[in-house]
Write a protein that holds these residues in place. Sequence first.
Motif, mmCIF file in Angstrom:
data_model
loop_
_atom_site.group_PDB
_atom_site.id
_atom_site.type_symbol
_atom_site.label_atom_id
_atom_site.label_comp_id
_atom_site.label_asym_id
_atom_site.label_seq_id
_atom_site.Cartn_x
_atom_site.Cartn_y
_atom_site.Cartn_z
ATOM 1 N N GLN A 51 18.750 11.223 -2.276
ATOM 2 C CA GLN A 51 18.620 10.181 -3.295
ATOM 3 C C GLN A 51 19.730 9.138 -3.169
ATOM 4 O O GLN A 51 19.483 7.940 -3.279
ATOM 5 C CB GLN A 51 18.637 10.784 -4.693
ATOM 6 N N ILE A 52 20.935 9.587 -2.929
ATOM 7 C CA ILE A 52 22.065 8.659 -2.791
ATOM 8 C C ILE A 52 21.862 7.772 -1.563
ATOM 9 O O ILE A 52 22.110 6.565 -1.617
ATOM 10 C CB ILE A 52 23.406 9.433 -2.731
ATOM 11 N N GLU A 53 21.390 8.348 -0.451
ATOM 12 C CA GLU A 53 21.128 7.551 0.756
ATOM 13 C C GLU A 53 20.092 6.468 0.492
ATOM 14 O O GLU A 53 20.233 5.335 0.946
ATOM 15 C CB GLU A 53 20.663 8.455 1.899
ATOM 16 N N LEU A 89 28.477 11.065 -10.083
ATOM 17 C CA LEU A 89 28.360 9.725 -9.548
ATOM 18 C C LEU A 89 28.135 8.759 -10.708
ATOM 19 O O LEU A 89 27.129 8.854 -11.413
ATOM 20 C CB LEU A 89 27.203 9.673 -8.548
ATOM 21 N N ALA A 90 29.063 7.841 -10.911
ATOM 22 C CA ALA A 90 29.006 6.936 -12.063
ATOM 23 C C ALA A 90 27.769 6.043 -12.019
ATOM 24 O O ALA A 90 27.192 5.737 -13.061
ATOM 25 C CB ALA A 90 30.270 6.085 -12.122
ATOM 26 N N GLN A 91 27.343 5.639 -10.844
ATOM 27 C CA GLN A 91 26.209 4.725 -10.727
ATOM 28 C C GLN A 91 24.897 5.357 -11.209
ATOM 29 O O GLN A 91 24.006 4.663 -11.666
ATOM 30 C CB GLN A 91 26.019 4.235 -9.288
ATOM 31 N N THR A 92 24.767 6.673 -11.090
ATOM 32 C CA THR A 92 23.502 7.322 -11.433
ATOM 33 C C THR A 92 23.634 8.422 -12.483
ATOM 34 O O THR A 92 22.637 8.845 -13.046
ATOM 35 C CB THR A 92 22.867 7.958 -10.181
ATOM 36 N N GLY A 93 24.842 8.946 -12.675
ATOM 37 C CA GLY A 93 25.043 10.062 -13.595
ATOM 38 C C GLY A 93 24.774 11.417 -12.966
ATOM 39 O O GLY A 93 24.885 12.445 -13.629
ATOM 40 N N THR A 146 31.301 5.466 -6.940
ATOM 41 C CA THR A 146 32.316 5.632 -7.973
ATOM 42 C C THR A 146 32.144 7.029 -8.542
ATOM 43 O O THR A 146 31.100 7.354 -9.110
ATOM 44 C CB THR A 146 32.162 4.576 -9.079
ATOM 45 N N ILE A 147 33.171 7.842 -8.378
ATOM 46 C CA ILE A 147 33.102 9.248 -8.765
ATOM 47 C C ILE A 147 33.990 9.465 -9.983
ATOM 48 O O ILE A 147 35.189 9.206 -9.942
ATOM 49 C CB ILE A 147 33.548 10.145 -7.593
#
Length: 181
Positions: A66-68, A114-118, A76-77
């Motif tokens: 999913q991240i890829e 991961l801050a961008q997605t939670g 951003t962690i």
Amino acid sequence: MIGLLIVGARRLAHLRYVANDPLFARLCGLSRIPSDRTPVVNWLKQFTRTSLRALGRLNSELLYEQIEKLNLRRLTIDLDGTVIRTGDKVAWAMRGFNPHHPKDRSYYPLLAHLAQTGQILKLKNRPGNVHDSKGAERFIRELIGEIRARLGRALRLEFRMDTAFFQQTLLKLLDSVRSSR
């Protein structure tokens, strides 16, 4: 099932301890946590440690896929500890840092998301009587290793942490990650 592993539950009967926890329900994506007597739970009781490790690996693979697909230029962690109250008979739970319920036993997992997605990237369960940053250096090293192995070195990593993590060893580790990029 993964939610139970995250909070350190050893048995499905421990569902009753998290049944009314809104954070746990949110993590599972459920409006109501099932009881430990449902057919699905009875099926889950058949899992072994080996099958649970395989399930964890599968979850990791799906997460990184999913991240890829997001094709982010940076990750951003967010890193933090969080208190999870338990019952009195839950293995490895301790009385410790819980400002609202200081006498209750709890876990104090170290969580990276991961801050961008939670999405939760990594979690280390710990007893409730540890300092927020206990084990953080190894935890961050392993997390960075996993991310680099899967997503490469070109991706910029940013870390957000509270002041409990501002220690010399962690700052040196993060500086070495920045300079080795």
